[in-house]
Scaffold this motif. Structure first.
Motif, PDB file in Angstrom:
ATOM      1  N   MET A  58       7.819  14.496 -14.798  1.00 18.27           N
ATOM      2  CA  MET A  58       8.582  13.262 -15.035  1.00 18.27           C
ATOM      3  C   MET A  58       9.177  12.716 -13.736  1.00 18.27           C
ATOM      4  SD  MET A  58       8.737  11.632 -17.803  1.00 18.27           S
ATOM      5  CE  MET A  58       8.242  11.927 -19.482  1.00 18.27           C
ATOM      6  N   GLY A  59       9.654  13.630 -12.889  1.00 17.90           N
ATOM      7  CA  GLY A  59      10.230  13.199 -11.618  1.00 17.90           C
ATOM      8  C   GLY A  59       9.170  12.572 -10.716  1.00 17.90           C
ATOM      9  N   ASP A  60       7.957  13.128 -10.772  1.00 18.24           N
ATOM     10  CA  ASP A  60       6.865  12.581  -9.955  1.00 18.24           C
ATOM     11  C   ASP A  60       6.586  11.129 -10.362  1.00 18.24           C
ATOM     12  OD1 ASP A  60       6.697  15.202  -8.987  1.00 18.24           O
ATOM     13  OD2 ASP A  60       5.310  15.748 -10.589  1.00 18.24           O
ATOM     14  N   LEU A  61       6.660  10.907 -11.665  1.00 19.14           N
ATOM     15  CA  LEU A  61       6.437   9.551 -12.190  1.00 19.14           C
ATOM     16  C   LEU A  61       7.500   8.586 -11.638  1.00 19.14           C
ATOM     17  CD1 LEU A  61       4.287   8.865 -14.375  1.00 19.14           C
ATOM     18  CD2 LEU A  61       6.157   8.752 -15.997  1.00 19.14           C
ATOM     19  N   LEU A  62       8.738   9.062 -11.572  1.00 21.47           N
ATOM     20  CA  LEU A  62       9.819   8.202 -11.048  1.00 21.47           C
ATOM     21  C   LEU A  62       9.604   7.900  -9.560  1.00 21.47           C
ATOM     22  CD1 LEU A  62      12.553   6.759 -11.384  1.00 21.47           C
ATOM     23  CD2 LEU A  62      13.664   8.922 -10.792  1.00 21.47           C
ATOM     24  N   THR A  63       9.232   8.924  -8.811  1.00 19.92           N
ATOM     25  CA  THR A  63       8.983   8.723  -7.372  1.00 19.92           C
ATOM     26  C   THR A  63       7.940   7.623  -7.167  1.00 19.92           C
ATOM     27  OG1 THR A  63       9.395  11.065  -7.049  1.00 19.92           O
ATOM     28  CG2 THR A  63       8.305   9.921  -5.248  1.00 19.92           C
ATOM     29  N   GLY A  64       6.852   7.724  -7.926  1.00 23.79           N
ATOM     30  CA  GLY A  64       5.778   6.734  -7.781  1.00 23.79           C
ATOM     31  C   GLY A  64       6.206   5.357  -8.245  1.00 23.79           C
ATOM     32  N   THR A  65       7.001   5.313  -9.309  1.00 29.28           N
ATOM     33  CA  THR A  65       7.481   4.025  -9.832  1.00 29.28           C
ATOM     34  C   THR A  65       8.310   3.304  -8.774  1.00 29.28           C
ATOM     35  OG1 THR A  65       7.531   4.902 -12.076  1.00 29.28           O
ATOM     36  CG2 THR A  65       8.870   2.958 -11.665  1.00 29.28           C
ATOM     37  N   ALA A  74     -11.418  15.098  -4.075  1.00 33.46           N
ATOM     38  CA  ALA A  74     -12.606  14.618  -4.789  1.00 33.46           C
ATOM     39  C   ALA A  74     -12.340  14.545  -6.293  1.00 33.46           C
ATOM     40  CB  ALA A  74     -13.790  15.534  -4.490  1.00 33.46           C
ATOM     41  N   ALA A  75     -11.733  15.612  -6.828  1.00 32.09           N
ATOM     42  CA  ALA A  75     -11.471  15.637  -8.267  1.00 32.09           C
ATOM     43  C   ALA A  75     -10.486  14.542  -8.652  1.00 32.09           C
ATOM     44  CB  ALA A  75     -10.918  17.003  -8.661  1.00 32.09           C
ATOM     45  N   MET A  76      -9.515  14.304  -7.768  1.00 27.36           N
ATOM     46  CA  MET A  76      -8.492  13.288  -8.055  1.00 27.36           C
ATOM     47  C   MET A  76      -9.123  11.895  -8.103  1.00 27.36           C
ATOM     48  SD  MET A  76      -4.863  13.308  -6.111  1.00 27.36           S
ATOM     49  CE  MET A  76      -4.431  14.992  -5.985  1.00 27.36           C
ATOM     50  N   THR A  77     -10.005  11.631  -7.160  1.00 27.51           N
ATOM     51  CA  THR A  77     -10.658  10.322  -7.129  1.00 27.51           C
ATOM     52  C   THR A  77     -11.554  10.151  -8.344  1.00 27.51           C
ATOM     53  OG1 THR A  77     -10.679  10.508  -4.739  1.00 27.51           O
ATOM     54  CG2 THR A  77     -12.011   8.754  -5.680  1.00 27.51           C
ATOM     55  N   GLN A  78     -12.200  11.244  -8.721  1.00 24.57           N
ATOM     56  CA  GLN A  78     -13.086  11.156  -9.877  1.00 24.57           C
ATOM     57  C   GLN A  78     -12.275  10.829 -11.144  1.00 24.57           C
ATOM     58  OE1 GLN A  78     -15.281  14.755 -10.413  1.00 24.57           O
ATOM     59  NE2 GLN A  78     -17.140  13.627 -10.931  1.00 24.57           N
ATOM     60  N   HIS A 121       0.865  -1.184   0.000  1.00 27.59           N
ATOM     61  CA  HIS A 121       0.000   0.000   0.000  1.00 27.59           C
ATOM     62  C   HIS A 121       0.905   1.240   0.000  1.00 27.59           C
ATOM     63  CE1 HIS A 121      -3.760   2.046   1.983  1.00 27.59           C
ATOM     64  NE2 HIS A 121      -3.181   2.826   1.088  1.00 27.59           N
ATOM     65  N   VAL A 122       0.870   1.979  -1.091  1.00 28.33           N
ATOM     66  CA  VAL A 122       1.688   3.202  -1.197  1.00 28.33           C
ATOM     67  C   VAL A 122       0.846   4.393  -0.754  1.00 28.33           C
ATOM     68  CG1 VAL A 122       2.874   4.779  -2.783  1.00 28.33           C
ATOM     69  CG2 VAL A 122       3.103   2.301  -3.084  1.00 28.33           C
ATOM     70  N   LEU A 123       1.427   5.210   0.087  1.00 29.16           N
ATOM     71  CA  LEU A 123       0.796   6.484   0.448  1.00 29.16           C
ATOM     72  C   LEU A 123       1.612   7.605  -0.199  1.00 29.16           C
ATOM     73  CD1 LEU A 123      -1.041   8.411   2.078  1.00 29.16           C
ATOM     74  CD2 LEU A 123       0.536   8.108   4.015  1.00 29.16           C
ATOM     75  N   CYS A 124       0.965   8.368  -1.087  1.00 27.51           N
ATOM     76  CA  CYS A 124       1.638   9.518  -1.710  1.00 27.51           C
ATOM     77  C   CYS A 124       1.227  10.781  -0.966  1.00 27.51           C
ATOM     78  CB  CYS A 124       1.213   9.680  -3.164  1.00 27.51           C
ATOM     79  SG  CYS A 124       1.871   8.431  -4.224  1.00 27.51           S
ATOM     80  N   VAL A 125       2.200  11.504  -0.476  1.00 30.23           N
ATOM     81  CA  VAL A 125       1.908  12.730   0.259  1.00 30.23           C
ATOM     82  C   VAL A 125       2.423  13.912  -0.565  1.00 30.23           C
ATOM     83  CG1 VAL A 125       2.222  13.979   2.419  1.00 30.23           C
ATOM     84  CG2 VAL A 125       2.198  11.471   2.425  1.00 30.23           C
ATOM     85  N   GLY A 143      -1.755  17.559  -9.543  1.00 24.51           N
ATOM     86  CA  GLY A 143      -1.376  16.651 -10.627  1.00 24.51           C
ATOM     87  C   GLY A 143      -0.088  15.901 -10.331  1.00 24.51           C
ATOM     88  N   ALA A 144       0.825  16.558  -9.611  1.00 24.17           N
ATOM     89  CA  ALA A 144       2.114  15.912  -9.311  1.00 24.17           C
ATOM     90  C   ALA A 144       1.890  14.671  -8.447  1.00 24.17           C
ATOM     91  CB  ALA A 144       3.029  16.908  -8.595  1.00 24.17           C
ATOM     92  N   ALA A 145       1.051  14.828  -7.414  1.00 30.03           N
ATOM     93  CA  ALA A 145       0.775  13.697  -6.526  1.00 30.03           C
ATOM     94  C   ALA A 145       0.025  12.609  -7.286  1.00 30.03           C
ATOM     95  CB  ALA A 145      -0.041  14.171  -5.330  1.00 30.03           C
ATOM     96  N   ARG A 146      -0.876  13.049  -8.163  1.00 29.56           N
ATOM     97  CA  ARG A 146      -1.654  12.060  -8.916  1.00 29.56           C
ATOM     98  C   ARG A 146      -0.760  11.260  -9.861  1.00 29.56           C
ATOM     99  NH1 ARG A 146      -6.145  12.938 -13.512  1.00 29.56           N
ATOM    100  NH2 ARG A 146      -5.655  10.903 -14.377  1.00 29.56           N
TER     101      ARG A 146
END
Ligand SMILES: NC(=O)C1=CN([C@@H]2O[C@H](COP(=O)(O)OP(=O)(O)OC[C@H]3O[C@@H](n4cnc5c(N)ncnc54)[C@H](O)[C@@H]3O)[C@@H](O)[C@H]2O)[C@@H](O)CC1
Ligand SMILES: [K+]
Length: 501
Positions: A439-446, A292-296, A253-257, A265-268
């Motif tokens: 692009m960096g946000d994508l790497l963090t999540g990866t 709410a918008a992110m979940t939608q 379970h990843v928690l993004c803060v 958008g970066a967190a998403r």
């Protein structure tokens, strides 16, 4: 002839010199034979890239790199090309194999020009054999002028072939000693140099081909290297297997803060990347009003507005891994959340503004974390200028890992990954299209998504960097300009499933 993406070991100047010596002394292959093999390889690379080339300019320096150049020039003459060669100083002062190479060139009917500019005038192809791994001081005088003349010729349409390494480029670090040749092709010998693939290397070396000059495999045994690049087999083995009876709780379970006002958008992006590499559950803790918008937009994400930092505790309890930084900002809201996260014992992936805030204070007392700075953030973390980081990226990566007791990912062309013991990895994947926000946000999540699936931090960091760069290369098939991080999500998923990609 291995392509760059398949090279797994990168050496520095000292190690390549030791390999040369070993091949000569222990395996009995004379240095002059190696020089001929290097010239064969260089000339073939030239003819392969520029089959119509007729007028060659060869700029030869005072060491064995220059020797390679004289033998390439002799091959050009033997192929009835017009060949102009420039050498700084008196070539009769050359010694050893380089002098023999000069004599071979003269016997082939070669003549020297008075200036590098004269040699380069009207050339179809400029061959840079000025300096190789023996580069030992900043370029000046005739040497600097010659490099500038080669670059001008390149700008005016001549092809540029660098012999072994572009002159002026540091073989160990990818830094530039004053100025360096910008080549279209670099034919490199014996071992691939780390400086060709990190820092300024990729922008100066062009397409790199490695020619081992028939050095026996045993010559490479137990020779230390500066950095290694994982191959496909390693990557496939590194990715977690899925049991047929798996359930979502098995995959972390990843928690993004992150995602402060206007930066949701970066967190998403980080959160989606974690999902696409296989995290079982992903939560996002973001600034009030954005959840709410992110979940939608991505219903698989569990998004929560954080009005008070204490709201984070329940999420931290449930998380396997925390990714913090993307779109975090540096205001009090951000600082309070970061403080909370740093107090938890969860493994962390830390990026962006979280790194900037950490840089203002003493390194936190923890060791289960991965930090992913770009050179500017790395400079702040190390208390030095960005230019100092880029002047020796391998040393900066190692210093980050040591100072912060972390796995350190130093981003930028030729991303480096260092662990606390001084082990270094490099990735040659990636392209300039990646120089775009997100692009960096994508790497963090990866990386966080891989870590959450139970992979050790070193493997998660190295595999994450490789997957991220490769995904961007696939997505750039439609062009580097205009490449978006979200374009990389589908390739990221395909690459995270190697059997089907
Ligand atoms: N047997 C071998 O050792 C082989 C070597 N090879 C070639 O040899 C090269 C290494 O040869 P060397 O060790 O002679 O090194 P280089 O050919 O790179 O040159 C070293 C010379 O350049 C001078 N120099 C260094 N920096 C300078 C600067 N900024 N301005 C002016 N002069 C400068 C040094 O004082 C020294 O005289 C490799 O890059 C490769 O091209 C290849 O021929 C393969 C075999
Ligand atoms: K060179």
């Amino acid at each position: 002839m291995p392509a760059l993406s398949t090279i797994t070991r990168f050496y520095g100047a000292a190690q390549v010199a030791a390999l040369d010596r070993r091949v000569i002394d222990e395996f009995g292959i004379p240095g002059f034979d190696l020089m001929h093999r290097a010239a064969d390889a260089g000339f073939q690379a030239l003819c392969g890239r520029w089959p119509e080339a007729d007028r060659l300019a060869v700029v030869c320096g005072p060491g064995n790199n220059g020797g390679d150049g004289f033998l390439i020039a002799a091959r050009g003459l033997a192929s009835a090309m017009t060949v102009r060669v420039w050498f700084p100083g008196n070539p009769e002062r050359l010694t050893g194999d380089a002098h023999r190479a000069y004599q071979a060139f003269m016997r082939a009917g070669g003549v020297l020009t008075d200036s590098s500019a004269e040699a380069l005038a009207d050339a179809d192809v400029a061959v840079d054999a000025l300096l190789g791994t023996g580069l030992g001081r900043p370029l000046a005088g005739d040497f600097l002028a010659a490099v500038q003349a080669i670059n001008r010729a390149g700008e005016q349409g001549a092809g540029v072939l660098a012999v072994d390494i572009p002159s002026g480029l540091d073989a160990d670090t990818g830094a530039i000693w004053g100025e360096a040749v910008r080549a279209d092709v670099t034919a490199t010998f014996i071992g691939a140099k780390l400086g060709l693939v990190t820092g300024a290397g990729p922008a100066h070396a062009g397409e790199v081909t490695l020619h081992e000059l028939e050095a026996p495999d045993r010559a490479y045994a137990d020779m230390p290297w500066l950095a290694s690049q994982p191959d496909d087999t390693w990557l496939a083995a590194a990715l977690p297997r899925r049991r047929r009876d798996a359930h979502k709780g098995d995959h972390g379970h990843v928690l993004c803060v992150g995602g402060n006002t206007g930066m949701g958008g970066a967190a998403r992006l980080a959160a989606e990347a974690a999902l696409r590499v296989g995290a079982g559950l992903v939560s996002v803790a973001t600034r009030g009003g954005q959840a709410a918008a992110m979940t939608q937009a991505r219903p698989e994400l569990m998004c929560r507005d954080m009005t008070a930092a204490a709201d984070l505790d329940a999420l931290l309890d449930r998380a396997t891994v925390v990714a913090i930084g993307p779109g975090l900002g540096t205001d009090n809201w951000a600082r309070d959340l970061l403080e909370r996260v740093l107090m938890s014992d969860r493994p962390l992936v830390v990026d962006a503004d979280a790194l900037n805030v950490i840089a203002e204070n003493r390194p936190p007392a923890r060791d289960n974390w991965i930090i992913t700075p770009h050179p500017g953030e790395a400079g702040r973390l190390l208390g030095c200028a960005t230019a100092d980081v880029q002047a020796d990226r391998p040393a900066a990566a190692a210093a980050l890992a040591e100072r912060y007791s972390a796995m350190a990912v130093l981003k930028g062309a030729g991303t480096l990954i260092a662990d606390r013991r001084g082990e270094l990895w490099v990735s040659t994947a990636g392209n300039p299209g990646m120089a775009v926000g997100g692009m960096g946000d994508l790497l963090t999540g990866t990386i966080a998504g891989l870590l959450a699936q139970g992979i050790d931090p070193a493997t998660a960091a190295v595999a994450g960097v490789c997957l991220h760069g490769r995904a961007a290369d696939r997505a750039a098939a439609d062009g580097e300009r205009g490449l978006l991080p979200s374009d990389c999500l589908a390739p990221l998923r395909a690459l995270a499933n190697p059997a089907s990609s």
